[in-house]
Design an enzyme around this catalytic site. Structure first.
Site, PDB file in Angstrom:
ATOM      1  N   ASP A  74       0.874  -1.168   0.000  1.00  0.00           N
ATOM      2  CA  ASP A  74       0.000   0.000   0.000  1.00  0.00           C
ATOM      3  C   ASP A  74       0.908   1.214   0.000  1.00  0.00           C
ATOM      4  O   ASP A  74       1.836   1.311   0.824  1.00  0.00           O
ATOM      5  CB  ASP A  74      -0.934   0.021   1.213  1.00  0.00           C
ATOM      6  CG  ASP A  74      -2.095   0.991   0.984  1.00  0.00           C
ATOM      7  OD1 ASP A  74      -2.880   0.750   0.055  1.00  0.00           O
ATOM      8  OD2 ASP A  74      -2.197   1.998   1.719  1.00  0.00           O
ATOM      9  N   ASP A 160       4.274   9.346 -10.515  1.00  0.00           N
ATOM     10  CA  ASP A 160       5.709   9.384 -10.802  1.00  0.00           C
ATOM     11  C   ASP A 160       6.148  10.617 -11.598  1.00  0.00           C
ATOM     12  O   ASP A 160       7.217  11.181 -11.320  1.00  0.00           O
ATOM     13  CB  ASP A 160       6.129   8.123 -11.565  1.00  0.00           C
ATOM     14  CG  ASP A 160       6.248   6.901 -10.658  1.00  0.00           C
ATOM     15  OD1 ASP A 160       6.072   7.047  -9.422  1.00  0.00           O
ATOM     16  OD2 ASP A 160       6.509   5.802 -11.170  1.00  0.00           O
ATOM     17  N   LYS A 180      15.030   3.780 -11.103  1.00  0.00           N
ATOM     18  CA  LYS A 180      14.039   4.128 -10.091  1.00  0.00           C
ATOM     19  C   LYS A 180      14.188   3.234  -8.859  1.00  0.00           C
ATOM     20  O   LYS A 180      14.147   3.715  -7.724  1.00  0.00           O
ATOM     21  CB  LYS A 180      12.624   4.005 -10.661  1.00  0.00           C
ATOM     22  CG  LYS A 180      11.528   4.336  -9.649  1.00  0.00           C
ATOM     23  CD  LYS A 180      10.140   4.130 -10.236  1.00  0.00           C
ATOM     24  CE  LYS A 180       9.062   4.320  -9.173  1.00  0.00           C
ATOM     25  NZ  LYS A 180       7.709   4.035  -9.672  1.00  0.00           N
TER      26      LYS A 180
END
Length: 215
Positions: A74, A160, A180
């Site tokens: 989450d 993002d 990333k």
């Protein structure tokens, strides 16, 4: 800390972007990965008031329904000037159609109403691993950064393109997955919130490949 032995593991998510990132992180470890969608598992309503609570809901529901260990994540964007919003409601800001262009516009509109110029934010990820017997383990990762406008890049997913991590000139939306994450099961420093949570998970919970002992 319970160790996760190699074998079947359910990724308790229907979010394709999240599934892709978790697969990228888990694939080298040799687990037999299945997704909630592949197993036709329903998606529980996220009624928790924290990232931990919602991650637990998803992982535990999948583990009990499938009779297998399950992992859930989450995560969300917490903007300081917005008192941590959208936070656990990050997906809801995108509406039923998961329109994150709209969600990013909502963040920018809300920030423009502030008069302090503060654009700092954090991405937060909580990974929960649950077993069919109800046992759970939690791992939390955070990365600090700045909200930029207009959005930049078409890599990644969600928010993002508007998040530029500290120390970088590019947004997560402009980074390839390897950059990333910033970590591939070695000693390198994890960059993204999800990779940081996963690094803790791997160090503390996984039985790493090519090792007879839990790491």
């Amino acid at each position: 800390m319970r160790k996760l032995e190699q074998g079947p593991l359910v990724i308790a998510s229907h979010n394709q972007g999240k599934i892709r990132e978790l697969r990228d992180l888990l694939q080298p470890l040799g687990y037999d990965l299945k997704t909630a969608g592949e197993l036709d598992l329903s998606e529980p309503e996220e009624t928790g008031l924290t990232f931990e609570a919602n991650a637990e809901l998803k992982a535990l529901a999948a583990a009990k329904a499938a009779g297998l260990p399950a992992m859930s994540d989450d995560s969300g964007l917490a903007v300081d000037a917005l008192d941590g919003a959208p936070g656990i409601y990050s997906a809801r800001w995108a509406g039923p159609d998961k329109d994150f262009d709209m969600a990013m516009s909502l963040v920018e509109t809300a920030l423009e109403k502030q008069d302090d110029g503060n654009r700092t934010a954090r991405f937060v990820s909580v990974i929960c691993v649950a077993w069919p017997d109800g046992h759970r383990e939690f791992f939390r990762g955070e990365v600090a950064g700045t909200i930029v406008h207009p959005p930049r890049g078409d890599q990644g997913f969600g928010y993002d393109p508007i998040f530029q991590p500290e120390g970088y000139e590019t947004t997560f939306g402009e980074m390839a997955a390897e950059e990333k994450h910033g970590w591939t099961h070695g000693d390198s420093v994890a960059l993204s919130h999800r990779a940081r949570a996963f690094k803790l998970f791997a160090e503390q919970c996984l039985v790493m490949p090519n090792s007879d002992q839990p790491q």
